[in-house]
Design a protein around this motif. Structure first.
Motif, PDB file in Angstrom:
ATOM      1  N   LEU A   1       0.831  -1.205   0.000  1.00  0.00           N
ATOM      2  CA  LEU A   1       0.000   0.000   0.000  1.00  0.00           C
ATOM      3  C   LEU A   1       0.867   1.257   0.000  1.00  0.00           C
ATOM      4  O   LEU A   1       0.585   2.220  -0.720  1.00  0.00           O
ATOM      5  CB  LEU A   1      -0.917  -0.015   1.221  1.00  0.00           C
ATOM      6  CG  LEU A   1      -2.065   0.996   1.257  1.00  0.00           C
ATOM      7  CD1 LEU A   1      -3.013   0.798   0.084  1.00  0.00           C
ATOM      8  CD2 LEU A   1      -2.833   0.887   2.571  1.00  0.00           C
TER       9      LEU A   1
ATOM     10  N   GLU B   1      -2.409  -0.539  -4.207  1.00  0.00           N
ATOM     11  CA  GLU B   1      -3.602  -0.807  -3.413  1.00  0.00           C
ATOM     12  C   GLU B   1      -4.273  -2.100  -3.836  1.00  0.00           C
ATOM     13  O   GLU B   1      -4.772  -2.860  -3.017  1.00  0.00           O
ATOM     14  CB  GLU B   1      -4.579   0.361  -3.548  1.00  0.00           C
ATOM     15  CG  GLU B   1      -5.818   0.211  -2.684  1.00  0.00           C
ATOM     16  CD  GLU B   1      -6.741   1.409  -2.781  1.00  0.00           C
ATOM     17  OE1 GLU B   1      -7.957   1.201  -2.958  1.00  0.00           O
ATOM     18  OE2 GLU B   1      -6.236   2.557  -2.682  1.00  0.00           O
ATOM     19  N   THR B   2      -4.256  -2.370  -5.141  1.00  0.00           N
ATOM     20  CA  THR B   2      -4.873  -3.603  -5.660  1.00  0.00           C
ATOM     21  C   THR B   2      -4.172  -4.832  -5.104  1.00  0.00           C
ATOM     22  O   THR B   2      -4.812  -5.823  -4.745  1.00  0.00           O
ATOM     23  CB  THR B   2      -4.818  -3.610  -7.193  1.00  0.00           C
ATOM     24  OG1 THR B   2      -5.457  -2.432  -7.689  1.00  0.00           O
ATOM     25  CG2 THR B   2      -5.513  -4.842  -7.761  1.00  0.00           C
TER      26      THR B   2
ATOM     27  N   GLU C   1      -4.898  -5.213  -1.005  1.00  0.00           N
ATOM     28  CA  GLU C   1      -6.217  -5.600  -0.479  1.00  0.00           C
ATOM     29  C   GLU C   1      -6.358  -7.092  -0.205  1.00  0.00           C
ATOM     30  O   GLU C   1      -6.820  -7.482   0.876  1.00  0.00           O
ATOM     31  CB  GLU C   1      -7.316  -5.115  -1.419  1.00  0.00           C
ATOM     32  CG  GLU C   1      -8.709  -5.402  -0.875  1.00  0.00           C
ATOM     33  CD  GLU C   1      -9.804  -4.871  -1.782  1.00  0.00           C
ATOM     34  OE1 GLU C   1     -10.970  -5.276  -1.591  1.00  0.00           O
ATOM     35  OE2 GLU C   1      -9.502  -4.065  -2.677  1.00  0.00           O
TER      36      GLU C   1
ATOM     37  N   SER D   1      -7.122  -8.875   3.427  1.00  0.00           N
ATOM     38  CA  SER D   1      -8.273  -9.773   3.603  1.00  0.00           C
ATOM     39  C   SER D   1      -7.830 -11.123   4.160  1.00  0.00           C
ATOM     40  O   SER D   1      -8.456 -11.660   5.078  1.00  0.00           O
ATOM     41  CB  SER D   1      -9.000  -9.982   2.275  1.00  0.00           C
ATOM     42  OG  SER D   1      -9.549  -8.773   1.815  1.00  0.00           O
TER      43      SER D   1
ATOM     44  N   LEU E   1      -8.227  -2.807   6.738  1.00  0.00           N
ATOM     45  CA  LEU E   1      -9.232  -2.945   5.676  1.00  0.00           C
ATOM     46  C   LEU E   1     -10.300  -1.868   5.818  1.00  0.00           C
ATOM     47  O   LEU E   1     -10.789  -1.319   4.824  1.00  0.00           O
ATOM     48  CB  LEU E   1      -9.875  -4.330   5.721  1.00  0.00           C
ATOM     49  CG  LEU E   1      -9.210  -5.423   4.896  1.00  0.00           C
ATOM     50  CD1 LEU E   1      -9.913  -6.755   5.140  1.00  0.00           C
ATOM     51  CD2 LEU E   1      -9.246  -5.091   3.404  1.00  0.00           C
TER      52      LEU E   1
ATOM     53  N   LEU F   1      -8.921   1.206   4.420  1.00  0.00           N
ATOM     54  CA  LEU F   1      -8.857   1.094   2.957  1.00  0.00           C
ATOM     55  C   LEU F   1     -10.207   1.392   2.327  1.00  0.00           C
ATOM     56  O   LEU F   1     -10.321   2.189   1.378  1.00  0.00           O
ATOM     57  CB  LEU F   1      -8.385  -0.312   2.583  1.00  0.00           C
ATOM     58  CG  LEU F   1      -7.956  -0.542   1.133  1.00  0.00           C
ATOM     59  CD1 LEU F   1      -6.699   0.236   0.821  1.00  0.00           C
ATOM     60  CD2 LEU F   1      -7.722  -2.031   0.892  1.00  0.00           C
ATOM     61  N   TYR F   2     -11.259   0.778   2.855  1.00  0.00           N
ATOM     62  CA  TYR F   2     -12.601   0.987   2.297  1.00  0.00           C
ATOM     63  C   TYR F   2     -13.107   2.399   2.583  1.00  0.00           C
ATOM     64  O   TYR F   2     -13.784   3.006   1.742  1.00  0.00           O
ATOM     65  CB  TYR F   2     -13.573  -0.050   2.860  1.00  0.00           C
ATOM     66  CG  TYR F   2     -13.420  -1.408   2.227  1.00  0.00           C
ATOM     67  CD1 TYR F   2     -13.673  -1.606   0.879  1.00  0.00           C
ATOM     68  CD2 TYR F   2     -13.015  -2.515   2.982  1.00  0.00           C
ATOM     69  CE1 TYR F   2     -13.518  -2.859   0.289  1.00  0.00           C
ATOM     70  CE2 TYR F   2     -12.868  -3.767   2.411  1.00  0.00           C
ATOM     71  CZ  TYR F   2     -13.115  -3.928   1.061  1.00  0.00           C
ATOM     72  OH  TYR F   2     -12.956  -5.160   0.486  1.00  0.00           O
TER      73      TYR F   2
END
Length: 605
Positions: free
Chosen positions: A360, A365-366, A369, A373, A387, A390-391
């Motif tokens: 990150l 970012e992809t 994630e 998770s 997370l 991030l969201y």
């Protein structure tokens, strides 16, 4: 004669007392002489046809390892119907490798009532996979009170998942079988963990401790290890250390590692390193990691890396994670990512979280994630919180809230604060209060301030005062304000100062205002100025108002404009009035505009 048969079964274990190569002591020499005299006496009686003497002499020779000398005497006694001799003959034949013939003699002795022979026969059948026959003979032995039979039966039943295993394991433990005591303790310990939320956990753990203690006292090193762990958890560190030391000296490297941690916590890092080194050299990954951390703290990064690699080679995934941390601290990002990935792929949840953070920060970012998770699903509280961040950054508030709630449920303070803020935003004050209390209790100054504000808003409105609200008795909200203020929360410090001022405690109010102002709070500086002005120290008040006004406080700028106008410094007064008009709020803007216009007219006159 059964006694001799029972003793003879010890020969099966291979735990013989070997003759010492050192010169015999006087006591040992006396014992040898007594044994020789006894053997001579038994030999003379056996030659005279005494069956019991034949059996005893055979057992003595068997104990000494003289199989050729023992066999004829045991066969002669067996032929005369001595069941102990039949059992010992089976032991002798088993040692020679004639297992089937040995089983035949054990059967004869077992049928005649020898518990030791029934035990040996049961083990023979189990080794050949005939569990029904094994259970039959082991049960015969156990029911006659044979401790080895009881243990072997318990082991067989436990292997099958039979609930009756504990009964016989307990019977063996009660008769002094140390392995049975240890295994019974382990079973009770595991059951105590399963019942840790109820009332049954404590009695089970207490009983487990008793059996660990019994096994440890008989030299069981793993029992000593577990006993030490129980005592350490209870805070009885001195006794825990003694048992760890006992276990470690007997070769239990986990105990050596645990002893190292105990010594480290006591401040004795040098001796801790000695025990960690001993355990690490025997392949204990946890000890290798501890050594690595110790050297890393000392700045010996190369040595630290060597021990982390040793931990990894020992199969401890923490070694790869720690290597990642070490590389990250040194700015070796590519290598850090490599080690984090290795640990993360092996299931290390904190490594997965660290890898996600690394990605990150690198703008991926992809890629971050899925690792967040994976770590969160594996139970990483930090990953669940991350997370949520991030969201939230994407504007996906519902998804963010779900992860914040998950982290908060696991005790994450900042996550609880975020959930509390979200609940306040939605108007759910009761839920907000619950989460804010959790976060504040966990040490969040912001949560303590918000909780205080929420509780403060529920109080009946009282007439306000420029320096604070009149408070006649200490309330819960004030306690939370003070907790936040003591943690350096500037707004809370200002609020505590206002409450103190309302009580008439000028010294306390000034202290809190000054702390807030020194930390950069313009409200703190403005209120301190008001307090000083009221106490007759207007020149000092001007200093604090100037600081507040320069930081963008409109009312402080207006106060300065009034002071300078009153002192006849019209140009300076007009400058601060202009500044107050810019800063606002509306009420300040209106008054400052009127003052500015008046000063302009005065200057142009």
């Amino acid at each position: 004669m059964d006694v001799m048969g029972d003793k003879a079964t010890l020969f099966e274990t291979g735990r013989f007392v070997q003759p010492s190569s050192l010169e015999d002591t006087p006591d040992e020499a006396g014992e040898i002489a007594d044994e020789a005299a006894e053997e001579l006496r038994q030999r003379l009686a056996a030659e005279a046809g005494d069956v019991e003497a034949m059996s005893v002499l055979g057992a003595m020779l068997l104990r000494r390892g003289d199989l050729d000398g023992a066999e004829p005497h045991l066969r002669a006694a067996t032929g005369a119907g001595d069941r102990a001799a039949a059992n010992n003959l089976g032991v002798l034949l088993h040692q020679r490798g004639y297992a089937d013939e040995a089983a035949g003699w054990w059967r004869i002795a077992a049928v005649a009532g020898s518990a030791a022979a029934a035990h040996a026969l049961g083990r023979h059948h189990r080794e050949r996979g005939d569990e029904p026959a094994a259970e039959y003979w082991l049960r015969q032995s156990a029911e006659q009170g044979h401790v080895l039979g009881a243990y072997a039966l318990a082991d067989l039943l436990e292997h099958r998942g039979d609930a009756g295993a504990e009964q016989w394991m307990r019977a063996a433990a009660e008769r002094g079988h140390r392995e049975a005591a240890y295994r019974l303790a382990r079973a009770l310990d595991r059951r105590a963990v399963r019942h840790s939320d109820g009332d049954n956990g404590v009695p089970l753990l207490e009983e487990a401790e008793q059996w660990y203690r019994q096994a440890a006292a008989r030299g069981h090193r793993r029992a000593a290890l577990h006993l030490g762990a129980i005592l350490e958890k209870r805070g009885e560190l001195k006794e825990a250390g003694r048992w760890y030391l006992t276990s470690a000296k007997d070769g239990e490297m986990r105990a050596a590692c645990a002893l190292g941690f105990l010594l480290r916590d006591a401040g004795d890092t040098e001796n801790a390193a000695v025990w960690w080194l001993r355990a690490a050299q025997e392949g204990d990954g946890n000890a290798a990691n501890a050594l690595g951390a110790l050297h890393a703290e000392r700045g010996e990064t190369q040595t630290a890396e060597r021990w982390y690699r040793a931990a990894m080679d020992a199969g401890d995934v923490n070694g790869a994670y720690n290597l990642g941390l070490l590389c990250a601290e040194q700015g070796r990002t590519a290598q850090a990512e490599q080690w984090y990935r290795r640990a993360a792929y092996a299931g290390h949840r904190e490594a997965a979280n660290a890898l996600a953070i690394l990605l990150l920060r690198g703008g991926d970012e992809t890629g971050a994630e899925p690792w967040f998770s994976k770590a969160a699903e594996a139970g990483s509280v930090d990953a669940a919180f991350n997370l949520g961040i991030l969201y939230a950054g994407r504007g996906e508030e519902e998804a963010a809230l779900r992860w914040y709630e998950r982290a908060a449920a696991a005790g994450h303070t900042e996550a609880a604060l975020q959930v509390g803020i979200a609940r306040l935003r939605d108007g759910e004050e009761q839920e907000a209060e619950r989460y804010l209390r959790c976060a504040a209790g966990g040490g969040s100054a912001e949560a303590a301030f918000r909780l205080a504000t929420l509780l403060d808003a529920r109080r009946p409105p009282e007439p306000t005062h420029e320096l604070g609200e009149p408070v006649h008795q200490r309330s819960e909200c004030e306690e939370w304000y003070e907790r936040a203020a003591s943690q350096g929360h500037r707004r809370a410090q200002v609020r505590v100062g206002m409450l103190a001022a309302a009580r008439g405690d000028v010294v306390e109010a000034a202290r809190w205002y000054r702390e807030a102002a020194d930390a950069g709070s313009r409200n703190g500086a403005f209120n301190l100025g008001l307090l000083l002005a009221r106490e007759g120290s207007e020149p000092e008040a001007v200093v604090w108002w100037t600081r507040a006004a320069e930081a963008g406080h409109g009312r402080a700028a207006l106060r300065l404009a009034l002071v300078y106008a009153r002192q006849g410094e019209l140009a300076e007064g007009q400058r601060w009035a202009d500044r107050a008009v810019e800063l606002g709020p509306a009420s300040v803007t209106e008054r400052a505009a009127r003052l500015r216009d008046a000063l302009r007219q005065e200057l142009s006159a």
